[in-house]
Scaffold this active site. Structure first.
Site, PDB file in Angstrom:
ATOM      1  N   ASN A   7     -26.995   6.173 -27.108  1.00 23.94           N
ATOM      2  CA  ASN A   7     -26.231   7.404 -27.309  1.00 23.94           C
ATOM      3  C   ASN A   7     -26.865   8.142 -28.489  1.00 23.94           C
ATOM      4  OD1 ASN A   7     -24.382   9.373 -28.003  1.00 23.94           O
ATOM      5  ND2 ASN A   7     -22.596   8.048 -27.876  1.00 23.94           N
ATOM      6  N   ARG A  57     -26.484   8.368 -22.719  1.00 27.67           N
ATOM      7  CA  ARG A  57     -25.515   9.455 -22.763  1.00 27.67           C
ATOM      8  C   ARG A  57     -26.288  10.772 -22.770  1.00 27.67           C
ATOM      9  NH1 ARG A  57     -22.545  12.080 -27.807  1.00 27.67           N
ATOM     10  NH2 ARG A  57     -20.964  13.274 -26.694  1.00 27.67           N
ATOM     11  N   HIS A 146     -16.970  15.319 -23.622  1.00 25.02           N
ATOM     12  CA  HIS A 146     -16.219  14.085 -23.895  1.00 25.02           C
ATOM     13  C   HIS A 146     -15.722  13.447 -22.589  1.00 25.02           C
ATOM     14  CE1 HIS A 146     -14.974  15.656 -28.156  1.00 25.02           C
ATOM     15  NE2 HIS A 146     -16.039  14.875 -28.250  1.00 25.02           N
ATOM     16  N   ARG A 207     -15.690  22.656 -36.704  1.00 24.06           N
ATOM     17  CA  ARG A 207     -15.747  23.714 -35.683  1.00 24.06           C
ATOM     18  C   ARG A 207     -14.394  24.403 -35.550  1.00 24.06           C
ATOM     19  NH1 ARG A 207     -17.936  19.918 -30.979  1.00 24.06           N
ATOM     20  NH2 ARG A 207     -18.927  18.539 -32.477  1.00 24.06           N
ATOM     21  N   GLU A 350     -17.009   4.740 -25.444  1.00 30.10           N
ATOM     22  CA  GLU A 350     -17.916   5.476 -24.562  1.00 30.10           C
ATOM     23  C   GLU A 350     -19.115   4.631 -24.153  1.00 30.10           C
ATOM     24  OE1 GLU A 350     -17.427   8.614 -27.570  1.00 30.10           O
ATOM     25  OE2 GLU A 350     -17.798  10.039 -25.954  1.00 30.10           O
TER      26      GLU A 350
END
Ligand code: ADP
Length: 364
Positions: A7, A57, A146, A207, A350
């Protein structure tokens, strides 16, 4: 099956080694400036003998990739064509894939896309209300991100409730450095808060999430800011960081406890945004069986969970203060027994999900 998961993020590389769905090794390399070098380190240091496959990923799979995909030259080209849609992420993902292919040429490599789970989102949610021709020519649509986490967490939530995922509606709240909400109907994503890019939706560490797009025009025309500067403002200097100077929720909570007004306001803006998505997705789904928190903030910050779902008793949404505040870890219920919807915490994984999806594809 023995699977290596890579990842590669913009500043870190997470990796994991899995044997028959069980984690046997893994790590996190932080402050990465050269992703290729970090991947070389992983492959040199990990036990990569007899690998059955490598799962990567990949952040952006556009409209094309809705499932894990065996990587060949053509797939690499397609992921490269998507770089303008994910300029910070797809290039590092590609770098990781290229090094892994070079170093382990005989091992099948699989791309697992962050956007894939959201390809079931119907047009009424996926389309922005702009000129359809302009949108189509430029690939302007809500892709969502996600996805691997929302898929894993919504399925684990159904299992935690002892139910079949195909029969359960879940609102998943992935609150990490990046944050997104997802409405999952019977195991399929039907709406999510991130859109064309991971900037839309919830308030995040640095963000902004949703703003009036006119803010961009205003800052450009009136304040004379360049688009690069506005991009930097909204991605790096907004969210919690913009509101109170700290992007880490631990720090925000600590300052709020001490009575710091800016930290308290940042917390309130963050939690109210979560609450608005919960309400919106509740309406969209019609029936919600569970609301689940995950990722760094969702798994650890009890005050955020409590405030995001406060005063929603009329919708049946109740957080049990003792359960929510307990030091328990792992998958757990934080609503009172029998409450509907259930409120849960499910740690995301994940890398495990990528390993399992990779193994599943290779077993076919
Ligand atoms: P990423 O999105 O990079 O995978 P994580 O899911 O690990 O990130 O979330 C990281 C964030 O989680 C941190 O920036 C921090 O704000 C928050 N976090 C981690 N631990 C705690 C904690 N104990 N309490 C509150 N927030 C936490």
């Amino acid at each position: 099956m023995k699977i290596l998961v890579l990842n590669c993020g913009s500043a870190s590389v997470k990796w994991g080694l899995y044997a028959d769905g069980k984690s046997v090794d893994g790590g996190l390399i932080e402050r990465v400036t050269d992703c290729a070098q970090a991947v070389r380190e992983v492959i040199f240091s990990a036990d990569v003998s007899d690998l059955d496959g490598i799962g990567h990923r990949v952040v952006h799979g556009g409209l094309r990739f809705s499932t894990p995909t065996l990587i060949d030259d053509e797939v690499l080209e397609a992921v490269t064509r998507l770089v303008p849609l994910a300029p910070l992420h797809n290039p590092v993902n590609l770098e990781g894939i290229k090094i892994a292919r070079e170093m382990l040429p005989g091992v099948p490599q699989v791309a697992v896309f962050d956007t894939a789970f959201h390809r079931t989102i119907p047009p009424a949610q996926a389309m922005y209300a702009i000129d359809v021709e302009v949108a189509q020519e430029n690939g302007i649509a809500r892709y969502g991100f996600h996805g691997t986490s929302h898929e894993y967490v919504s399925r684990r939530t159904a299992e935690l409730l002892g139910r079949d995922p195909a029969e359960v509606n879940v609102i998943t709240l992935h609150l990490g450095n990046g944050a997104s909400a997802c409405a999952v109907r019977g195991g399929r994503s039907v709406a999510t808060s991130m859109g064309l890019s991971p900037l839309e939706g919830l308030v995040m560490g640095s963000r902004s999430g949703n703003i009036d797009p006119a803010v961009v025009f205003h800052l450009h025309r009136v304040a004379g800011m360049s688009f690069e500067a506005i991009d930097d403002l909204l991605n790096q200097r907004s969210g919690l960081k913009g509101l109170c100077g700290d992007n880490d929720m631990r720090e925000v909570l600590r300052r709020r406890d001490e009575g710091d007004a800016a930290a308290e306001l940042a917390f309130d803006v963050y939690c109210e945004r979560v609450k608005m998505y919960v309400g919106g997705y509740y309406a969209l789904l019609g029936r919600v069986d569970a609301i689940t928190f995950t990722a760094g903030v969702g798994e650890n910050a009890a005050p955020v969970r409590a405030a995001s779902l406060s005063d929603l008793g009329a919708l049946g949404i109740v957080v049990d203060a003792a359960r929510n505040g307990s030091a328990a870890r792992g998958e757990r219920l934080i609503s009172p027994d029998g409450a509907f919807p259930a409120v849960c915490v499910v740690p995301t994984d994940e890398e495990l999900e990528i390993a399992n999806q990779t193994a599943e594809l290779l077993a076919r």
